[in-house]
Write a protein that holds these residues in place. Structure first.
Motif, PDB file in Angstrom:
ATOM      1  N   ILE A   9      22.790   8.483  31.920  1.00  0.00           N
ATOM      2  CA  ILE A   9      23.826   7.718  32.620  1.00  0.00           C
ATOM      3  C   ILE A   9      24.024   6.375  31.930  1.00  0.00           C
ATOM      4  N   GLY A  10      22.905   5.715  31.553  1.00  0.00           N
ATOM      5  CA  GLY A  10      23.029   4.458  30.817  1.00  0.00           C
ATOM      6  C   GLY A  10      23.693   4.650  29.468  1.00  0.00           C
ATOM      7  N   LEU A  11      23.393   5.754  28.785  1.00  0.00           N
ATOM      8  CA  LEU A  11      24.026   6.032  27.495  1.00  0.00           C
ATOM      9  C   LEU A  11      25.523   6.255  27.652  1.00  0.00           C
ATOM     10  N   PHE A  12      25.906   6.918  28.728  1.00  0.00           N
ATOM     11  CA  PHE A  12      27.333   7.101  28.991  1.00  0.00           C
ATOM     12  C   PHE A  12      28.026   5.748  29.144  1.00  0.00           C
ATOM     13  N   GLY A  13      27.401   4.831  29.894  1.00  0.00           N
ATOM     14  CA  GLY A  13      27.997   3.501  30.041  1.00  0.00           C
ATOM     15  C   GLY A  13      28.088   2.772  28.716  1.00  0.00           C
ATOM     16  N   THR A  14      27.073   2.932  27.870  1.00  0.00           N
ATOM     17  CA  THR A  14      27.105   2.290  26.555  1.00  0.00           C
ATOM     18  C   THR A  14      28.219   2.849  25.685  1.00  0.00           C
ATOM     19  N   VAL A  15      28.327   4.158  25.637  1.00  0.00           N
ATOM     20  CA  VAL A  15      29.379   4.779  24.820  1.00  0.00           C
ATOM     21  C   VAL A  15      30.752   4.355  25.317  1.00  0.00           C
ATOM     22  N   TRP A  16      30.925   4.342  26.625  1.00  0.00           N
ATOM     23  CA  TRP A  16      32.226   3.960  27.171  1.00  0.00           C
ATOM     24  C   TRP A  16      32.540   2.497  26.846  1.00  0.00           C
ATOM     25  N   PRO A  53      35.244  -1.906  34.445  1.00  0.00           N
ATOM     26  CA  PRO A  53      34.920  -1.291  35.743  1.00  0.00           C
ATOM     27  C   PRO A  53      34.010  -0.079  35.622  1.00  0.00           C
ATOM     28  N   VAL A  54      34.195   0.752  34.578  1.00  0.00           N
ATOM     29  CA  VAL A  54      33.354   1.941  34.437  1.00  0.00           C
ATOM     30  C   VAL A  54      31.922   1.545  34.118  1.00  0.00           C
ATOM     31  N   VAL A  55      31.741   0.626  33.154  1.00  0.00           N
ATOM     32  CA  VAL A  55      30.400   0.180  32.784  1.00  0.00           C
ATOM     33  C   VAL A  55      29.739  -0.538  33.955  1.00  0.00           C
ATOM     34  N   ARG A  56      30.517  -1.319  34.688  1.00  0.00           N
ATOM     35  CA  ARG A  56      29.968  -2.019  35.843  1.00  0.00           C
ATOM     36  C   ARG A  56      29.502  -1.030  36.918  1.00  0.00           C
ATOM     37  N   MET A  57      30.274   0.034  37.110  1.00  0.00           N
ATOM     38  CA  MET A  57      29.868   1.049  38.085  1.00  0.00           C
ATOM     39  C   MET A  57      28.580   1.738  37.639  1.00  0.00           C
ATOM     40  N   VAL A  58      28.454   2.014  36.330  1.00  0.00           N
ATOM     41  CA  VAL A  58      27.235   2.634  35.808  1.00  0.00           C
ATOM     42  C   VAL A  58      26.038   1.718  36.023  1.00  0.00           C
ATOM     43  N   MET A  59      26.211   0.439  35.737  1.00  0.00           N
ATOM     44  CA  MET A  59      25.116  -0.511  35.928  1.00  0.00           C
ATOM     45  C   MET A  59      24.700  -0.595  37.401  1.00  0.00           C
ATOM     46  N   SER A  60      25.678  -0.613  38.300  1.00  0.00           N
ATOM     47  CA  SER A  60      25.371  -0.687  39.725  1.00  0.00           C
ATOM     48  C   SER A  60      24.614   0.550  40.177  1.00  0.00           C
ATOM     49  N   GLU A  69      26.079 -12.407  33.657  1.00  0.00           N
ATOM     50  CA  GLU A  69      27.394 -12.665  33.070  1.00  0.00           C
ATOM     51  C   GLU A  69      27.917 -11.429  32.340  1.00  0.00           C
ATOM     52  N   MET A  70      27.012 -10.730  31.648  1.00  0.00           N
ATOM     53  CA  MET A  70      27.435  -9.507  30.971  1.00  0.00           C
ATOM     54  C   MET A  70      27.887  -8.458  31.981  1.00  0.00           C
ATOM     55  N   PHE A  71      27.216  -8.391  33.123  1.00  0.00           N
ATOM     56  CA  PHE A  71      27.630  -7.447  34.158  1.00  0.00           C
ATOM     57  C   PHE A  71      29.010  -7.803  34.692  1.00  0.00           C
ATOM     58  N   LEU A  72      29.238  -9.105  34.947  1.00  0.00           N
ATOM     59  CA  LEU A  72      30.531  -9.516  35.489  1.00  0.00           C
ATOM     60  C   LEU A  72      31.668  -9.324  34.495  1.00  0.00           C
ATOM     61  N   ASN A  73      31.368  -9.483  33.197  1.00  0.00           N
ATOM     62  CA  ASN A  73      32.409  -9.365  32.178  1.00  0.00           C
ATOM     63  C   ASN A  73      32.645  -7.926  31.731  1.00  0.00           C
ATOM     64  N   ALA A  74      31.784  -7.003  32.160  1.00  0.00           N
ATOM     65  CA  ALA A  74      31.930  -5.611  31.737  1.00  0.00           C
ATOM     66  C   ALA A  74      33.133  -4.972  32.415  1.00  0.00           C
ATOM     67  N   ALA A 113      27.866  -3.319  26.805  1.00  0.00           N
ATOM     68  CA  ALA A 113      27.669  -1.869  26.840  1.00  0.00           C
ATOM     69  C   ALA A 113      26.198  -1.502  26.655  1.00  0.00           C
ATOM     70  N   LEU A 114      25.506  -2.202  25.750  1.00  0.00           N
ATOM     71  CA  LEU A 114      24.091  -1.907  25.522  1.00  0.00           C
ATOM     72  C   LEU A 114      23.229  -2.255  26.731  1.00  0.00           C
ATOM     73  N   LEU A 115      23.701  -3.163  27.548  1.00  0.00           N
ATOM     74  CA  LEU A 115      22.965  -3.492  28.768  1.00  0.00           C
ATOM     75  C   LEU A 115      22.851  -2.268  29.677  1.00  0.00           C
ATOM     76  N   ALA A 116      23.847  -1.396  29.640  1.00  0.00           N
ATOM     77  CA  ALA A 116      23.793  -0.178  30.455  1.00  0.00           C
ATOM     78  C   ALA A 116      22.642   0.717  30.000  1.00  0.00           C
ATOM     79  N   THR A 117      22.438   0.821  28.679  1.00  0.00           N
ATOM     80  CA  THR A 117      21.300   1.607  28.179  1.00  0.00           C
ATOM     81  C   THR A 117      19.985   0.988  28.620  1.00  0.00           C
ATOM     82  N   ALA A 118      19.893  -0.333  28.550  1.00  0.00           N
ATOM     83  CA  ALA A 118      18.665  -1.008  28.974  1.00  0.00           C
ATOM     84  C   ALA A 118      18.381  -0.754  30.447  1.00  0.00           C
TER      85      ALA A 118
END
Length: 246
Positions: A143-150, A22-29, A15-20, A177-182
């Motif tokens: 890369i995960g930190l970038f998604g978190t900051v964004w 577009p930039v954070v979602r791309m980082v997670m993918s 759910e966090m991925f779907l609600n993120a 955003a923190l999910l990207a760091t994880a």
């Protein structure tokens, strides 16, 4: 029992991925793909090293039992193993060095140089694909930190636009955003561990190849010694010839 308010509803990673955004979602993918890629390389290289290790052990036993280079070459051709090493050693004498005066030390030196090149090429082949693991392990946390900051920047921008200071408003966005760091750590840590493991496996295989090179040179030296003895007695024998009675 009344349902929880929407702000207090628990979030699953999906759910966090779907609600993120577009930039954070791309980082997670990207990080999820990198993690899958790391495990794919691990499985492929593990199977390769396992098969190669068993083949090298068999070749080492076969070489240790051979009495001459020709016998070892025939056995290797039958098993399709390290025949290229024997072909290189034989061709150096029969083709490339046939017009050079009888110089056993020079011939051995040229064969050693040729085998060293083959050994180095085998080492490079063994490490092929593992550089990707080093890249994933080094870059995934950033890369995960970038998604978190964004994601955090986007959350605070939303707070400023809505003029709402409640933590319940910003918490979902920060969690996403923190999910990207994880995910960055999930991709990086296995990649580093797998890279170190494969590097050790590669070093073991390279040591086995070095042992094979030493065994080939032992056969070469043995055959050259026989040539000297037979030449001194007036007989003519070719390098790597089969021993009588074998």
């Amino acid at each position: 029992m009344s349902p929880l308010p929407s702000a207090a509803m628990p979030f699953s990673p999906w759910e966090m991925f779907l609600n993120a955004g577009p930039v954070v979602r791309m980082v997670m993918s990207l990080l999820a793909f990198a993690s899958v890629l790391s495990w794919t390389v691990f499985l492929a290289k593990s199977v390769e090293f396992f098969r190669l290790g068993r083949r090298l052990e068999r070749d080492t036993r076969s070489l240790a039992e051979a009495a001459s280079l020709q016998i070892a070459e025939e056995r290797s051709r039958a098993t399709r193993s390290v025949a290229h090493m024997f072909v290189a050693a034989a061709e150096e004498e029969r083709i490339r060095s046939h017009d050079i005066a009888d110089d056993h030390d020079g011939l051995k030196e040229r064969i050693v140089l040729h085998l060293e090149r083959l050994e180095a090429a085998e080492g490079r082949r063994l490490m092929r694909g593992t550089g990707l693991l080093a890249t994933i392990g080094a870059t995934s946390p950033f890369i995960g930190l970038f998604g978190t900051v964004w994601g955090i920047m986007t959350s605070f921008t939303g707070i400023a636009a809505s003029k709402a200071t409640s933590l319940a408003v910003v918490a979902p966005g920060i969690a996403e955003a923190l999910l990207a760091t994880a995910l960055g750590l999930v991709a990086a840590i296995p990649a580093v561990v797998i890279y170190n493991h494969l590097a050790r496996q590669s070093a073991t295989c390279r040591a086995q190849v070095a042992d094979l090179t030493a065994l080939v040179m032992r056969l070469v030296s043995r055959d050259l010694g026989r040539m000297q003895m037979l030449t001194a007695s007036g007989q003519v024998v070719h390098f790597g010839a089969r021993i009588a009675g074998e």
